[in-house]
Scaffold this motif. Structure first.
Motif, PDB file in Angstrom:
ATOM      1  N   LYS A 166      -7.463   1.066   7.015  1.00  0.00           N
ATOM      2  CA  LYS A 166      -8.506   0.582   7.937  1.00  0.00           C
ATOM      3  C   LYS A 166      -9.584  -0.205   7.194  1.00  0.00           C
ATOM      4  O   LYS A 166     -10.002  -1.277   7.628  1.00  0.00           O
ATOM      5  CB  LYS A 166      -9.155   1.802   8.605  1.00  0.00           C
ATOM      6  CG  LYS A 166      -9.202   1.740  10.112  1.00  0.00           C
ATOM      7  CD  LYS A 166      -9.914   2.966  10.673  1.00  0.00           C
ATOM      8  CE  LYS A 166      -8.961   3.733  11.560  1.00  0.00           C
ATOM      9  NZ  LYS A 166      -9.535   4.996  12.068  1.00  0.00           N
ATOM     10  N   SER A 167     -10.029   0.316   6.082  1.00  0.00           N
ATOM     11  CA  SER A 167     -11.085  -0.343   5.307  1.00  0.00           C
ATOM     12  C   SER A 167     -10.620  -1.683   4.757  1.00  0.00           C
ATOM     13  O   SER A 167     -11.350  -2.677   4.815  1.00  0.00           O
ATOM     14  CB  SER A 167     -11.538   0.537   4.145  1.00  0.00           C
ATOM     15  OG  SER A 167     -12.041   1.755   4.643  1.00  0.00           O
ATOM     16  N   LEU A 198       0.848  -1.203   0.000  1.00  0.00           N
ATOM     17  CA  LEU A 198       0.000   0.000   0.000  1.00  0.00           C
ATOM     18  C   LEU A 198       0.881   1.250   0.000  1.00  0.00           C
ATOM     19  O   LEU A 198       1.617   1.484   0.967  1.00  0.00           O
ATOM     20  CB  LEU A 198      -0.892  -0.002   1.254  1.00  0.00           C
ATOM     21  CG  LEU A 198      -2.182  -0.841   1.247  1.00  0.00           C
ATOM     22  CD1 LEU A 198      -1.991  -2.252   0.763  1.00  0.00           C
ATOM     23  CD2 LEU A 198      -2.801  -0.877   2.645  1.00  0.00           C
ATOM     24  N   ASP A 199       0.807   2.025  -1.061  1.00  0.00           N
ATOM     25  CA  ASP A 199       1.672   3.199  -1.229  1.00  0.00           C
ATOM     26  C   ASP A 199       0.982   4.461  -0.737  1.00  0.00           C
ATOM     27  O   ASP A 199       0.025   4.937  -1.342  1.00  0.00           O
ATOM     28  CB  ASP A 199       2.037   3.355  -2.707  1.00  0.00           C
ATOM     29  CG  ASP A 199       3.048   2.318  -3.152  1.00  0.00           C
ATOM     30  OD1 ASP A 199       4.124   2.249  -2.540  1.00  0.00           O
ATOM     31  OD2 ASP A 199       2.750   1.571  -4.106  1.00  0.00           O
ATOM     32  N   ILE A 240      -3.223   7.410  -1.054  1.00  0.00           N
ATOM     33  CA  ILE A 240      -4.176   6.962  -0.028  1.00  0.00           C
ATOM     34  C   ILE A 240      -3.585   7.159   1.366  1.00  0.00           C
ATOM     35  O   ILE A 240      -2.400   7.428   1.505  1.00  0.00           O
ATOM     36  CB  ILE A 240      -4.516   5.469  -0.213  1.00  0.00           C
ATOM     37  CG1 ILE A 240      -3.232   4.616  -0.136  1.00  0.00           C
ATOM     38  CG2 ILE A 240      -5.263   5.255  -1.508  1.00  0.00           C
ATOM     39  CD1 ILE A 240      -3.462   3.160   0.143  1.00  0.00           C
ATOM     40  N   GLY A 241      -4.433   6.975   2.392  1.00  0.00           N
ATOM     41  CA  GLY A 241      -3.948   7.131   3.759  1.00  0.00           C
ATOM     42  C   GLY A 241      -4.626   6.184   4.722  1.00  0.00           C
ATOM     43  O   GLY A 241      -5.079   5.094   4.351  1.00  0.00           O
ATOM     44  N   VAL A 297       2.710  -1.572   4.332  1.00  0.00           N
ATOM     45  CA  VAL A 297       2.408  -0.143   4.122  1.00  0.00           C
ATOM     46  C   VAL A 297       3.705   0.644   3.907  1.00  0.00           C
ATOM     47  O   VAL A 297       4.588   0.655   4.764  1.00  0.00           O
ATOM     48  CB  VAL A 297       1.619   0.425   5.328  1.00  0.00           C
ATOM     49  CG1 VAL A 297       1.415   1.931   5.171  1.00  0.00           C
ATOM     50  CG2 VAL A 297       0.267  -0.285   5.454  1.00  0.00           C
ATOM     51  N   HIS A 298       3.804   1.278   2.743  1.00  0.00           N
ATOM     52  CA  HIS A 298       5.003   2.037   2.344  1.00  0.00           C
ATOM     53  C   HIS A 298       4.684   3.522   2.437  1.00  0.00           C
ATOM     54  O   HIS A 298       3.985   4.071   1.582  1.00  0.00           O
ATOM     55  CB  HIS A 298       5.368   1.617   0.901  1.00  0.00           C
ATOM     56  CG  HIS A 298       6.527   2.357   0.317  1.00  0.00           C
ATOM     57  ND1 HIS A 298       6.801   2.334  -1.034  1.00  0.00           N
ATOM     58  CD2 HIS A 298       7.491   3.127   0.884  1.00  0.00           C
ATOM     59  CE1 HIS A 298       7.885   3.073  -1.273  1.00  0.00           C
ATOM     60  NE2 HIS A 298       8.310   3.563  -0.132  1.00  0.00           N
ATOM     61  N   LEU A 299       5.204   4.148   3.481  1.00  0.00           N
ATOM     62  CA  LEU A 299       4.945   5.573   3.696  1.00  0.00           C
ATOM     63  C   LEU A 299       5.953   6.423   2.938  1.00  0.00           C
ATOM     64  O   LEU A 299       7.153   6.393   3.240  1.00  0.00           O
ATOM     65  CB  LEU A 299       5.040   5.905   5.193  1.00  0.00           C
ATOM     66  CG  LEU A 299       4.100   5.163   6.143  1.00  0.00           C
ATOM     67  CD1 LEU A 299       4.334   5.651   7.586  1.00  0.00           C
ATOM     68  CD2 LEU A 299       2.654   5.356   5.740  1.00  0.00           C
TER      69      LEU A 299
END
Ligand code: DX5
Ligand code: ZN
Length: 217
Positions: free
Chosen positions: A52-53, A33-34, A46-47, A64-66
């Motif tokens: 959460k969804s 997830l970018d 996205i954030g 998760v790739h911040l």
């Protein structure tokens, strides 16, 4: 162990649940997830609400790739949202804040990763290598899917693998950007074991075949 992590950046966002289910049914090990903030990189994606969804509708490992400025402000929230692994960029904060953010993620019982952009030398990672579960080597400039693989990052992957063999042999090396069946063998040979792929999975109609092609490449 080799893992394939399709990046949902190239998925159809209107149908994210079924897109993710399709990738998992097709053999994806992780979902990547970018997260982009328009500051650390020029794009916005996205954030927290999307993490959460997705958490509500999948048991898949959420990677998760911040790509955000000063990630220490948000890592706790991404953990609480349901991330299994939170990776952020070594360039995105001061060293003390990087150290604090790594510890915050680990204290929440999640895996933590640190990423380097193409121009950042491997040596910058040294103070953190014994703490992290994963190092993410960007093989494009972060910000957009569908860019050309940078072969000049291969020596850096080899260098990080050698550093980890000394300091933290169980640590994963993930690569992200331009990974397809042509470039996958190069990064595997250099020592990467987690392959992120956006276009090469979600850009194809048969996701199972696309994932198998990356695994067997
Ligand atoms: C780029 C993102 C990548 C992107 C990869 O900044 O971090 O995860 O989705 O896309 P492809 O595989 O198309 O290069
Ligand atoms: Zn990514």
């Amino acid at each position: 162990m080799l893992k394939i992590a399709p990046s949902i950046l190239s998925a159809d966002f209107v149908n994210l649940q079924s897109e993710c289910a399709d990738a998992v049914a097709g053999g994806a090990d992780w979902l990547h997830l970018d997260v982009m903030d328009g500051i650390f990189v020029s794009n916005i994606t996205i954030g927290i609400p999307v993490v959460k969804s997705l958490r509500r509708v999948t048991d898949a490992f959420l990677d998760v790739h911040l790509m955000i400025d000063r990630p220490q402000r948000y890592v706790s929230e991404f953990c609480r949202a349901g991330a299994d692994l939170v990776t952020f960029h070594v360039e995105a904060a001061q060293p003390q804040d990087i150290m604090d953010a790594l510890k915050t993620v680990l204290e929440q019982g999640k895996k933590v990763g640190l990423s380097v952009k193409p121009k950042t030398p491997a040596s910058v990672l040294l103070p953190y290598l014994d703490l992290v579960d994963l190092v993410l080597v960007m093989t494009v400039e972060p910000g957009f899917g569908g860019q050309k693989f940078m072969a000049d990052q291969l020596p850096k992957i080899r260098q990080i693998r050698a550093m980890l063999d000394e300091l933290n042999p169980d640590c994963d090396i993930e690569v992200d950007g331009g990974i397809d069946p042509q470039t996958a063998p190069l990064v595997k040979e250099a020592g990467a074991n987690v392959l992120v792929a956006g276009s090469a999975v979600f850009g194809k109609s048969d996701r199972a075949a696309a994932i198998t092609a990356l695994r067997n490449a």
